[in-house]
Design a protein around this motif. Sequence first.
Motif, PDB file in Angstrom:
ATOM      1  N   SER A   1     -12.902  -0.402   7.653  1.00 37.78           N
ATOM      2  CA  SER A   1     -12.311   0.582   6.741  1.00 37.78           C
ATOM      3  C   SER A   1     -10.813   0.716   6.986  1.00 37.78           C
ATOM      4  O   SER A   1     -10.026   0.830   6.037  1.00 37.78           O
ATOM      5  CB  SER A   1     -13.002   1.938   6.900  1.00 37.78           C
ATOM      6  OG  SER A   1     -12.738   2.507   8.167  1.00 37.78           O
ATOM      7  N   SER A   2     -10.409   0.673   8.252  1.00 37.11           N
ATOM      8  CA  SER A   2      -8.974   0.761   8.568  1.00 37.11           C
ATOM      9  C   SER A   2      -8.228  -0.451   8.019  1.00 37.11           C
ATOM     10  O   SER A   2      -7.132  -0.317   7.456  1.00 37.11           O
ATOM     11  CB  SER A   2      -8.774   0.859  10.083  1.00 37.11           C
ATOM     12  OG  SER A   2      -9.357   2.035  10.599  1.00 37.11           O
ATOM     13  N   TRP A   3      -8.816  -1.638   8.187  1.00 35.96           N
ATOM     14  CA  TRP A   3      -8.156  -2.849   7.684  1.00 35.96           C
ATOM     15  C   TRP A   3      -8.004  -2.789   6.166  1.00 35.96           C
ATOM     16  O   TRP A   3      -6.929  -3.090   5.627  1.00 35.96           O
ATOM     17  CB  TRP A   3      -8.963  -4.085   8.075  1.00 35.96           C
ATOM     18  CG  TRP A   3      -8.315  -5.360   7.634  1.00 35.96           C
ATOM     19  CD1 TRP A   3      -7.357  -6.072   8.293  1.00 35.96           C
ATOM     20  CD2 TRP A   3      -8.559  -6.055   6.392  1.00 35.96           C
ATOM     21  NE1 TRP A   3      -6.994  -7.183   7.555  1.00 35.96           N
ATOM     22  CE2 TRP A   3      -7.710  -7.195   6.383  1.00 35.96           C
ATOM     23  CE3 TRP A   3      -9.403  -5.832   5.316  1.00 35.96           C
ATOM     24  CZ2 TRP A   3      -7.694  -8.102   5.332  1.00 35.96           C
ATOM     25  CZ3 TRP A   3      -9.388  -6.727   4.255  1.00 35.96           C
ATOM     26  CH2 TRP A   3      -8.540  -7.850   4.269  1.00 35.96           C
ATOM     27  N   CYS A   4      -9.066  -2.406   5.472  1.00 30.92           N
ATOM     28  CA  CYS A   4      -9.005  -2.321   4.008  1.00 30.92           C
ATOM     29  C   CYS A   4      -7.979  -1.288   3.557  1.00 30.92           C
ATOM     30  O   CYS A   4      -7.243  -1.502   2.585  1.00 30.92           O
ATOM     31  CB  CYS A   4     -10.382  -1.964   3.448  1.00 30.92           C
ATOM     32  SG  CYS A   4     -11.633  -3.253   3.638  1.00 30.92           S
ATOM     33  N   GLN A   5      -7.918  -0.183   4.276  1.00 28.16           N
ATOM     34  CA  GLN A   5      -6.994   0.888   3.912  1.00 28.16           C
ATOM     35  C   GLN A   5      -5.543   0.427   4.000  1.00 28.16           C
ATOM     36  O   GLN A   5      -4.753   0.638   3.068  1.00 28.16           O
ATOM     37  CB  GLN A   5      -7.226   2.084   4.838  1.00 28.16           C
ATOM     38  CG  GLN A   5      -6.234   3.215   4.654  1.00 28.16           C
ATOM     39  CD  GLN A   5      -6.440   4.319   5.678  1.00 28.16           C
ATOM     40  OE1 GLN A   5      -7.331   4.242   6.519  1.00 28.16           O
ATOM     41  NE2 GLN A   5      -5.628   5.342   5.616  1.00 28.16           N
ATOM     42  N   TYR A   6      -5.184  -0.213   5.106  1.00 25.93           N
ATOM     43  CA  TYR A   6      -3.797  -0.639   5.286  1.00 25.93           C
ATOM     44  C   TYR A   6      -3.464  -1.868   4.450  1.00 25.93           C
ATOM     45  O   TYR A   6      -2.338  -2.019   3.976  1.00 25.93           O
ATOM     46  CB  TYR A   6      -3.526  -0.906   6.767  1.00 25.93           C
ATOM     47  CG  TYR A   6      -3.679   0.322   7.630  1.00 25.93           C
ATOM     48  CD1 TYR A   6      -3.047   1.517   7.280  1.00 25.93           C
ATOM     49  CD2 TYR A   6      -4.468   0.313   8.774  1.00 25.93           C
ATOM     50  CE1 TYR A   6      -3.195   2.656   8.052  1.00 25.93           C
ATOM     51  CE2 TYR A   6      -4.618   1.448   9.553  1.00 25.93           C
ATOM     52  CZ  TYR A   6      -3.981   2.616   9.189  1.00 25.93           C
ATOM     53  OH  TYR A   6      -4.132   3.739   9.952  1.00 25.93           O
ATOM     54  N   GLU A   7      -4.427  -2.752   4.268  1.00 25.49           N
ATOM     55  CA  GLU A   7      -4.191  -3.942   3.453  1.00 25.49           C
ATOM     56  C   GLU A   7      -3.974  -3.561   1.993  1.00 25.49           C
ATOM     57  O   GLU A   7      -3.198  -4.218   1.282  1.00 25.49           O
ATOM     58  CB  GLU A   7      -5.388  -4.891   3.581  1.00 25.49           C
ATOM     59  CG  GLU A   7      -5.162  -6.274   2.993  1.00 25.49           C
ATOM     60  CD  GLU A   7      -4.220  -7.134   3.809  1.00 25.49           C
ATOM     61  OE1 GLU A   7      -3.775  -8.180   3.290  1.00 25.49           O
ATOM     62  OE2 GLU A   7      -3.924  -6.755   4.968  1.00 25.49           O
ATOM     63  N   ALA A   8      -4.633  -2.493   1.549  1.00 28.77           N
ATOM     64  CA  ALA A   8      -4.500  -2.069   0.151  1.00 28.77           C
ATOM     65  C   ALA A   8      -3.083  -1.630  -0.178  1.00 28.77           C
ATOM     66  O   ALA A   8      -2.649  -1.721  -1.334  1.00 28.77           O
ATOM     67  CB  ALA A   8      -5.480  -0.932  -0.141  1.00 28.77           C
TER      68      ALA A   8
END
Length: 287
Positions: free
Chosen positions: A33-40
């Motif tokens: 979830s953290s990766w998706c959040q920052y990648e977005a």
Amino acid sequence: IMSGGLLLYLKPRRSKSTIIYEYSFPSISNMLSSWCQYEALKYVSFPAATLFKSFKLAPVMAMGKMLGNKEYPQYDYVVALFIGLGITMFMSGSEDLEFGYDVHGEKASAAWTGVMLLGFFLFFDSFTSQWQSRMFQRHRDLSMIELMFATSAFSTVLSFITLVHSKELGPALSFVVQHSEIHLHFFLFSICSTIGQLFIFYTIKNFGAVVFAIIMTTRVLLSIALSCILYGHEVGSTGFLGLMVVMGAVCYRIKRKAEGKQLIRWQGIGDEKAMELVQEWHEHADM
């Protein structure tokens, strides 16, 4: 390290019923979830990403049904619907969501990639909260500090394995060695993150979920306003109306949750309410 220090200092009771692999599930989902959040953030603006997180009520409810067979009041479904409507209005009024192609045959907009990543963020984040709530329900002797430490420990190990497998450990260490000023940034980030989580737990336990929801909703508005002012993000009339719809829906839900309850609860809740605490934390903390 910080959560381990807290574990040694506070010395909460140790859970004897949990199995170690159970901590890996929220750890993995939290990392994703953290990766998706920052990648977005590479594809959508910060205000859009911040407001999109308000829609986490819907996946949290869906995951609660799947993992815990939970029941939710009818107004939650109405609120989720209006939040989704408001986010759609905001995104259409502030982001380029066209599927058109430019003269080189490439997509003119990558905002949909950001929307997809934010959708995955909501999915993984809702799984994290519901799994942790499920752990508290199954293991009555589990404490918040122990859960925080075990999840962080798993995340550290899994992150290390990921860096080794992707051959990014060397470049990462080289970057840290070459830029010594980042050491202070890492330290401050860890301190602020740990203290921030403790303040969140303290606020929910001692003042109630309603006060915490009000604080986080205010933070969303201030974050969006500051981002628009400092970085020049343009929000049209449709986007502004969508923002008002989302905030109105969130405030209405806060009002309904506060009915018949004392707004500020000065007496803390015990560890038996840890499941409720985790639920409220994940529902609002990343907004």
